[in-house]
Write an enzyme that holds these catalytic residues in place. Structure first.
Site, PDB file in Angstrom:
ATOM      1  N   GLY A  62     -40.432 -14.144   4.966  1.00 22.14           N
ATOM      2  CA  GLY A  62     -40.105 -13.542   3.666  1.00 22.14           C
ATOM      3  C   GLY A  62     -41.309 -12.899   3.000  1.00 22.14           C
ATOM      4  O   GLY A  62     -42.423 -12.902   3.525  1.00 22.14           O
ATOM      5  N   ARG A 111     -32.035 -18.198 -12.449  1.00 18.82           N
ATOM      6  CA  ARG A 111     -32.448 -18.953 -11.264  1.00 18.82           C
ATOM      7  C   ARG A 111     -31.474 -20.089 -10.959  1.00 18.82           C
ATOM      8  O   ARG A 111     -31.241 -20.430  -9.808  1.00 18.82           O
ATOM      9  CB  ARG A 111     -33.851 -19.514 -11.462  1.00 18.82           C
ATOM     10  CG  ARG A 111     -34.903 -18.433 -11.590  1.00 18.82           C
ATOM     11  CD  ARG A 111     -36.284 -19.027 -11.721  1.00 18.82           C
ATOM     12  NE  ARG A 111     -37.280 -18.009 -12.003  1.00 18.82           N
ATOM     13  CZ  ARG A 111     -37.826 -17.797 -13.205  1.00 18.82           C
ATOM     14  NH1 ARG A 111     -37.470 -18.516 -14.234  1.00 18.82           N
ATOM     15  NH2 ARG A 111     -38.725 -16.865 -13.368  1.00 18.82           N
ATOM     16  N   HIS A 128     -39.033 -24.310 -14.355  1.00 15.81           N
ATOM     17  CA  HIS A 128     -39.418 -22.925 -14.025  1.00 15.81           C
ATOM     18  C   HIS A 128     -38.186 -22.052 -14.286  1.00 15.81           C
ATOM     19  O   HIS A 128     -37.468 -21.651 -13.375  1.00 15.81           O
ATOM     20  CB  HIS A 128     -39.860 -22.843 -12.564  1.00 15.81           C
ATOM     21  CG  HIS A 128     -40.164 -21.446 -12.109  1.00 15.81           C
ATOM     22  ND1 HIS A 128     -41.187 -20.699 -12.626  1.00 15.81           N
ATOM     23  CD2 HIS A 128     -39.568 -20.661 -11.183  1.00 15.81           C
ATOM     24  CE1 HIS A 128     -41.204 -19.515 -12.045  1.00 15.81           C
ATOM     25  NE2 HIS A 128     -40.218 -19.465 -11.168  1.00 15.81           N
ATOM     26  N   GLY A 168     -39.335 -20.055   5.239  1.00 15.67           N
ATOM     27  CA  GLY A 168     -39.157 -18.678   4.747  1.00 15.67           C
ATOM     28  C   GLY A 168     -40.359 -17.844   5.160  1.00 15.67           C
ATOM     29  O   GLY A 168     -40.789 -16.934   4.445  1.00 15.67           O
ATOM     30  N   ALA A 169     -40.869 -18.159   6.348  1.00 15.48           N
ATOM     31  CA  ALA A 169     -42.153 -17.582   6.768  1.00 15.48           C
ATOM     32  C   ALA A 169     -42.068 -16.083   7.020  1.00 15.48           C
ATOM     33  O   ALA A 169     -43.098 -15.410   7.086  1.00 15.48           O
ATOM     34  CB  ALA A 169     -42.655 -18.301   8.011  1.00 15.48           C
ATOM     35  N   ASP A 227     -46.366 -19.442 -13.659  1.00 18.52           N
ATOM     36  CA  ASP A 227     -46.122 -19.380 -15.106  1.00 18.52           C
ATOM     37  C   ASP A 227     -47.413 -19.647 -15.875  1.00 18.52           C
ATOM     38  O   ASP A 227     -47.687 -18.988 -16.881  1.00 18.52           O
ATOM     39  CB  ASP A 227     -45.049 -20.412 -15.490  1.00 18.52           C
ATOM     40  CG  ASP A 227     -43.796 -20.268 -14.655  1.00 18.52           C
ATOM     41  OD1 ASP A 227     -43.152 -19.230 -14.739  1.00 18.52           O
ATOM     42  OD2 ASP A 227     -43.484 -21.188 -13.866  1.00 18.52           O
ATOM     43  N   ARG A 249     -33.267 -14.585  -6.587  1.00 17.38           N
ATOM     44  CA  ARG A 249     -32.247 -13.975  -7.449  1.00 17.38           C
ATOM     45  C   ARG A 249     -32.469 -12.468  -7.515  1.00 17.38           C
ATOM     46  O   ARG A 249     -33.572 -11.973  -7.245  1.00 17.38           O
ATOM     47  CB  ARG A 249     -32.273 -14.583  -8.840  1.00 17.38           C
ATOM     48  CG  ARG A 249     -33.541 -14.310  -9.584  1.00 17.38           C
ATOM     49  CD  ARG A 249     -33.503 -14.919 -10.974  1.00 17.38           C
ATOM     50  NE  ARG A 249     -34.805 -14.753 -11.607  1.00 17.38           N
ATOM     51  CZ  ARG A 249     -35.000 -14.701 -12.890  1.00 17.38           C
ATOM     52  NH1 ARG A 249     -33.979 -14.816 -13.704  1.00 17.38           N
ATOM     53  NH2 ARG A 249     -36.202 -14.560 -13.396  1.00 17.38           N
ATOM     54  N   VAL A 300     -41.152 -23.923  -3.612  1.00 22.44           N
ATOM     55  CA  VAL A 300     -41.261 -22.622  -4.279  1.00 22.44           C
ATOM     56  C   VAL A 300     -39.876 -22.018  -4.481  1.00 22.44           C
ATOM     57  O   VAL A 300     -39.584 -21.424  -5.525  1.00 22.44           O
ATOM     58  CB  VAL A 300     -42.156 -21.675  -3.435  1.00 22.44           C
ATOM     59  CG1 VAL A 300     -42.240 -20.295  -4.080  1.00 22.44           C
ATOM     60  CG2 VAL A 300     -43.548 -22.273  -3.259  1.00 22.44           C
TER      61      VAL A 300
HETATM   62  N1  LIG Z   1     -41.450 -20.910  -8.140  1.00 23.24           N
HETATM   63  C1  LIG Z   1     -41.880 -19.690  -8.325  1.00 23.24           C
HETATM   64  O1  LIG Z   1     -42.794 -19.460  -9.116  1.00 23.24           O
HETATM   65  C2  LIG Z   1     -41.281 -18.552  -7.588  1.00 23.24           C
HETATM   66  C3  LIG Z   1     -40.247 -18.764  -6.714  1.00 23.24           C
HETATM   67  N2  LIG Z   1     -39.686 -17.718  -6.024  1.00 23.24           N
HETATM   68  C4  LIG Z   1     -38.610 -18.041  -5.108  1.00 23.24           C
HETATM   69  O2  LIG Z   1     -39.126 -18.093  -3.773  1.00 23.24           O
HETATM   70  C5  LIG Z   1     -38.052 -17.874  -2.849  1.00 23.24           C
HETATM   71  C6  LIG Z   1     -38.484 -16.909  -1.751  1.00 23.24           C
HETATM   72  O3  LIG Z   1     -38.778 -15.643  -2.311  1.00 23.24           O
HETATM   73  P1  LIG Z   1     -39.195 -14.394  -1.377  1.00 23.24           P
HETATM   74  O4  LIG Z   1     -40.148 -14.806  -0.338  1.00 23.24           O
HETATM   75  O5  LIG Z   1     -39.543 -13.292  -2.292  1.00 23.24           O
HETATM   76  O6  LIG Z   1     -37.792 -14.071  -0.738  1.00 23.24           O
HETATM   77  P2  LIG Z   1     -37.433 -13.251   0.601  1.00 23.24           P
HETATM   78  O7  LIG Z   1     -36.028 -12.833   0.457  1.00 23.24           O
HETATM   79  O8  LIG Z   1     -38.462 -12.248   0.901  1.00 23.24           O
HETATM   80  O9  LIG Z   1     -37.542 -14.383   1.708  1.00 23.24           O
HETATM   81  C7  LIG Z   1     -36.839 -15.543   1.539  1.00 23.24           C
HETATM   82  C8  LIG Z   1     -36.608 -16.200   2.862  1.00 23.24           C
HETATM   83  O10 LIG Z   1     -35.750 -17.288   2.570  1.00 23.24           O
HETATM   84  C9  LIG Z   1     -34.846 -17.494   3.641  1.00 23.24           C
HETATM   85  N3  LIG Z   1     -33.481 -17.746   3.192  1.00 23.24           N
HETATM   86  C10 LIG Z   1     -32.848 -18.922   3.270  1.00 23.24           C
HETATM   87  N4  LIG Z   1     -31.603 -18.841   2.821  1.00 23.24           N
HETATM   88  C11 LIG Z   1     -31.415 -17.574   2.437  1.00 23.24           C
HETATM   89  C12 LIG Z   1     -30.306 -16.867   1.891  1.00 23.24           C
HETATM   90  N5  LIG Z   1     -29.146 -17.453   1.643  1.00 23.24           N
HETATM   91  N6  LIG Z   1     -30.468 -15.544   1.636  1.00 23.24           N
HETATM   92  C13 LIG Z   1     -31.648 -14.929   1.845  1.00 23.24           C
HETATM   93  N7  LIG Z   1     -32.723 -15.575   2.373  1.00 23.24           N
HETATM   94  C14 LIG Z   1     -32.606 -16.882   2.660  1.00 23.24           C
HETATM   95  C15 LIG Z   1     -34.956 -16.256   4.511  1.00 23.24           C
HETATM   96  O11 LIG Z   1     -35.606 -16.687   5.672  1.00 23.24           O
HETATM   97  P3  LIG Z   1     -34.854 -17.299   6.903  1.00 23.24           P
HETATM   98  O12 LIG Z   1     -33.831 -16.318   7.336  1.00 23.24           O
HETATM   99  O13 LIG Z   1     -35.973 -17.473   7.837  1.00 23.24           O
HETATM  100  O14 LIG Z   1     -34.266 -18.601   6.436  1.00 23.24           O
HETATM  101  C16 LIG Z   1     -35.912 -15.311   3.834  1.00 23.24           C
HETATM  102  O15 LIG Z   1     -36.837 -14.761   4.735  1.00 23.24           O
HETATM  103  C17 LIG Z   1     -36.875 -17.397  -3.688  1.00 23.24           C
HETATM  104  O16 LIG Z   1     -35.986 -18.476  -3.912  1.00 23.24           O
HETATM  105  C18 LIG Z   1     -37.527 -16.990  -5.003  1.00 23.24           C
HETATM  106  O17 LIG Z   1     -36.635 -17.057  -6.081  1.00 23.24           O
HETATM  107  C19 LIG Z   1     -40.166 -16.448  -6.157  1.00 23.24           C
HETATM  108  C20 LIG Z   1     -41.200 -16.180  -7.017  1.00 23.24           C
HETATM  109  C21 LIG Z   1     -41.811 -17.220  -7.832  1.00 23.24           C
HETATM  110  O1  LIG Z   2     -37.925 -14.725 -11.419  1.00 21.05           O
HETATM  111  C1  LIG Z   2     -37.612 -15.010 -10.254  1.00 21.05           C
HETATM  112  O2  LIG Z   2     -36.474 -15.175  -9.839  1.00 21.05           O
HETATM  113  C2  LIG Z   2     -38.747 -15.234  -9.302  1.00 21.05           C
HETATM  114  C3  LIG Z   2     -39.589 -16.212  -9.949  1.00 21.05           C
HETATM  115  O3  LIG Z   2     -39.320 -17.378  -9.933  1.00 21.05           O
HETATM  116  C4  LIG Z   2     -40.648 -15.696 -10.794  1.00 21.05           C
HETATM  117  O4  LIG Z   2     -41.077 -14.538 -10.665  1.00 21.05           O
HETATM  118  O5  LIG Z   2     -41.107 -16.479 -11.630  1.00 21.05           O
END
Ligand SMILES: NC(=O)C1=CN([C@@H]2O[C@H](COP(=O)(O)OP(=O)(O)OC[C@H]3O[C@@H](n4cnc5c(N)ncnc54)[C@H](OP(=O)(O)O)[C@@H]3O)[C@@H](O)[C@H]2O)C=CC1
Ligand SMILES: O=C([O-])CC(=O)C(=O)O
Length: 436
Positions: free
Chosen positions: A103, A187, A276, A100-101, A248, A181, A218
Site C-alpha cells: 500500500g 473513519r 484518532h 499492507g506492505a 495528529d 476511507r 495504523v
Molecule cells: N492512524 C493514522 O494516522 C492513519 C491511518 N491510515 C490508515 O492506514 C490504512 C492504510 O492506508 P494506505 O496505505 O494509504 O492504503 P492503501 O489503499 O494504499 O493500502 C492499504 C492496503 O491495505 C490492504 N487492504 C486490506 N483490506 C483491504 C480492503 N478491503 N480494501 C483495500 N485494501 C485493503 C491492501 O493490501 P492487501 O491487498 O495486501 O491486503 C492495501 O494494499 C488505511 O486504513 C488508512 O485509513 C492512513 C493515514 C493515517
Molecule cells: O483521514 C484518514 O482517513 C487517514 C488518516 O487517518 C489521517 O490522515 O489522519
C-alpha cells in the site's frame, strides 16, 4: 519454493546474513552456483544456466507456496561482507512485520526502515511483508525495489499472504493493511470492514510472534482496531499495543508553530487525547512553545479552542479532499517518529502521544479502551504514562466526548473482541460527515 528445493544438492544453510552469520557456509562451488542464478523471486527461480551447467527448471509457484514466507531474491543469497570488521558492533537482527506492505503508506515506510533511520545504524533488520492474493504481485514489485536499493542493514526480505507465517517470531508488527476511507467518509464507517482483519491478525500474533512483540496499529479506525487486536492476543501484554496518533501530534505541532511564528521544533509537550477521529483532543493546555505554556504565547483562546482544534481534528479529511486519497508520506514519517519514541529515551521534560491501553491510567479515563495519552519511554521499547499533566473543564469535557465515542465503537465490535453480541449505536458526531 526455496532455492534448495530447486537445487537439492545446494543446501541453503543460512539466509540470516547478519554480522558473524555472514561467514560463508556454502562451499565455494555452491556459492558460485547460487550467485549464477539470474534471479530467485519469492521461490520462483528464473534460471537458465548456472556455472556448473545445470539446467534448472523454471518453477511454477503453487497456491500453497504463495502462503509460505520466502526469502526474496538477493536476500536468499549468502555473501561475504567487504568490511566485516565494521559490522562487529551490529546488534542482533530484529524481525519486523509490515502488513499492507504493497500500500501507499508502506511504500514510504519500508525504505525508511531499511535505511536505518528508524532503528539506528547498528541494527540489522529482516522485513516480513504481509499482503493478500490481490496484492501479491505488487509485493514482489516492492521487494524488487528493496533489492535494488542495496541497503546494508536490510538482511532479509520475505513476502507472504499468511499472517501466521509472517508474524513468526516478529519483534515489531506494523499493522497498516486496511481499507482507507474516501472523501466524505468517517473513519468509524470502516469498523465493520477492517475490524475482522485485526481480529485475525491478533490471533496470529498471539500464536507465533515474540512474546514481547510491539504492535503498532495504523489501519483505521486505529484505536478500536488496536483494541480488537489486543483482545485476540491474550498472551501478549496489552501494554505492547499502540494505535498511531503521532500524525495528529505532528499536525498539532505544525499548527501551533505556524500561529506562534516559530519553527516547529520549538513546540513540545503536545498530547493528543482520545480517538484518532474528529473527536480527538489536541491539548493546548499542557503544550509548550519555547518552553512556555502555549496560552502565554498564543493568547487567543478562541483560536485555540475552535480553529486550532478543528484544524487538527479535520486535517486528514481535508487532505483526502485535496489529494483524493489519505495521507501516506506524512503517515509513514509519523510511524517512524512513533517507533523512535519507543526505542530512544524521551527528552527530559517532554513526552509523546500514543494510543495505548487505558487499564490503570491515572486520568480517570474508562478502562479497557485504546486511548491516546501522553507517554514517556526509557528507549527500551516500553513506556509509562505521564502523571504531571493538568486539566481544566474544557479539556475534560472534550476528553469525555472522545471517550464516549470509543466506548460506542467498542460495543460495535463486541463480536470481534469476544464480548458478546455487537450493538452499534455510534454518537451522532461520528456519523456526520464531520470532515467535509
Ligand atoms: N492512524 C493514522 O494516522 C492513519 C491511518 N491510515 C490508515 O492506514 C490504512 C492504510 O492506508 P494506505 O496505505 O494509504 O492504503 P492503501 O489503499 O494504499 O493500502 C492499504 C492496503 O491495505 C490492504 N487492504 C486490506 N483490506 C483491504 C480492503 N478491503 N480494501 C483495500 N485494501 C485493503 C491492501 O493490501 P492487501 O491487498 O495486501 O491486503 C492495501 O494494499 C488505511 O486504513 C488508512 O485509513 C492512513 C493515514 C493515517
Ligand atoms: O483521514 C484518514 O482517513 C487517514 C488518516 O487517518 C489521517 O490522515 O489522519
Amino acid at each position: 519454493m526455496a532455492v534448495a528445493e530447486l537445487y537439492p544438492s545446494y543446501t541453503k544453510t543460512t539466509i540470516h546474513s547478519s554480522s558473524s552469520q555472514l561467514s560463508t557456509r556454502l562451499s565455494n562451488r555452491r556459492r558460485l552456483s547460487l550467485r549464477s542464478l539470474s534471479r530467485a523471486q519469492n521461490g520462483r527461480v528464473f534460471c537458465s544456466v548456472v556455472s556448473n551447467q545445470v539446467q534448472a527448471p523454471v518453477a511454477v509457484q503453487s497456491e500453497e507456496a504463495k502462503k509460505k514466507p520466502e526469502c526474496y531474491g538477493v536476500f536468499c543469497l549468502t555473501y561475504d561482507l567487504k568490511a566485516e570488521d565494521e559490522t562487529k558492533s551490529w546488534k542482533k537482527l530484529i524481525n519486523i512485520a509490515v502488513s499492507g506492505a504493497a500500500g501507499m503508506i508502506s511504500n514510504h515506510l519500508l525504505f525508511k526502515l531499511a535505511s536505518g533511520e528508524v532503528f539506528g545504524p547498528n541494527q540489522p533488520i529482516a522485513l516480513k511483508l504481509l499482503g493478500s492474493e490481490r496484492s501479491f504481485q505488487a509485493l514482489e514489485g516492492v521487494a524488487m525495489e528493496l533489492e535494488d536499493s542495496l541497503f546494508p542493514l536490510l538482511r532479509e526480505v520475505s513476502i507472504s499472504i499468511d499472517p501466521y507465517d509472517v508474524f513468526q517470531d516478529v519483534d515489531w508488527a506494523l499493522l497498516i493493511g486496511a481499507k482507507p476511507r474516501g472523501p466524505g467518509m468517517e473513519r468509524a464507517s470502516l469498523l465493520d470492514l477492517n475490524g475482522k482483519i485485526f481480529a485475525d491478525q491478533g490471533k496470529a500474533l498471539n500464536a507465533v510472534a515474540s512474546r514481547n512483540v510491539k504492535v503498532l496499529v495504523v489501519g483505521n479506525p486505529c484505536n478500536t482496531n488496536a483494541l480488537i487486536c489486543l483482545k485476540n492476543a491474550p498472551n501478549i501484554p496489552a501494554k505492547n499495543f499502540h494505535a498511531l496518533t503521532r500524525l495528529d501530534e505532528n499536525r498539532a505541532k505544525c499548527q501551533l508553530a505556524l500561529e506562534a511564528g516559530v519553527f516547529y521544533d520549538k513546540v513540545s509537550n503536545v498530547t493528543i487525547w482520545g480517538n484518532h477521529s474528529t473527536t480527538q483532543v489536541p491539548d493546548f493546555l499542557n503544550a509548550r512553545i519555547n518552553g512556555l505554556p502555549v496560552k502565554e504565547v498564543i493568547n487567543d483562546i478562541k483560536w485555540l479552542e475552535k480553529e486550532f482544534t478543528e484544524r487538527v481534528q479535520k486535517r486528514g479529511g481535508v487532505l483526502i479532499q485535496k489529494w483524493g486519497r489519505s495521507s501516506a508520506a506524512s503517515t509513514a514519517v509519523s510511524i517512524v517518529d512513533a517507533i523512535r519514541s519507543l526505542v530512544t529515551p524521551t527528552p527530559e521534560g517532554d513526552w509523546f502521544s500514543s494510543g495505548v491501553y487505558t487499564k490503570g491510567n491515572p486520568y480517570g479515563i474508562a478502562e479497557d479502551l485504546v486511548f491516546s495519552m501522553p507517554c514517556r519511554s526509557k528507549g527500551d521499547g516500553d513506556y509509562e504514562l505521564v502523571k504531571d499533566v493538568i486539566f481544566d473543564d474544557y479539556l475534560l469535557n472534550r476528553i469525555r466526548k472522545s471517550e464516549a465515542e470509543l466506548l460506542a465503537e467498542k460495543k460495535c465490535v463486541a463480536h470481534l473482541t469476544g464480548e458478546g453480541i455487537a450493538v452499534c449505536d455510534l454518537p451522532e458526531d461520528t456519523m456526520l460527515p464531520g470532515e467535509m
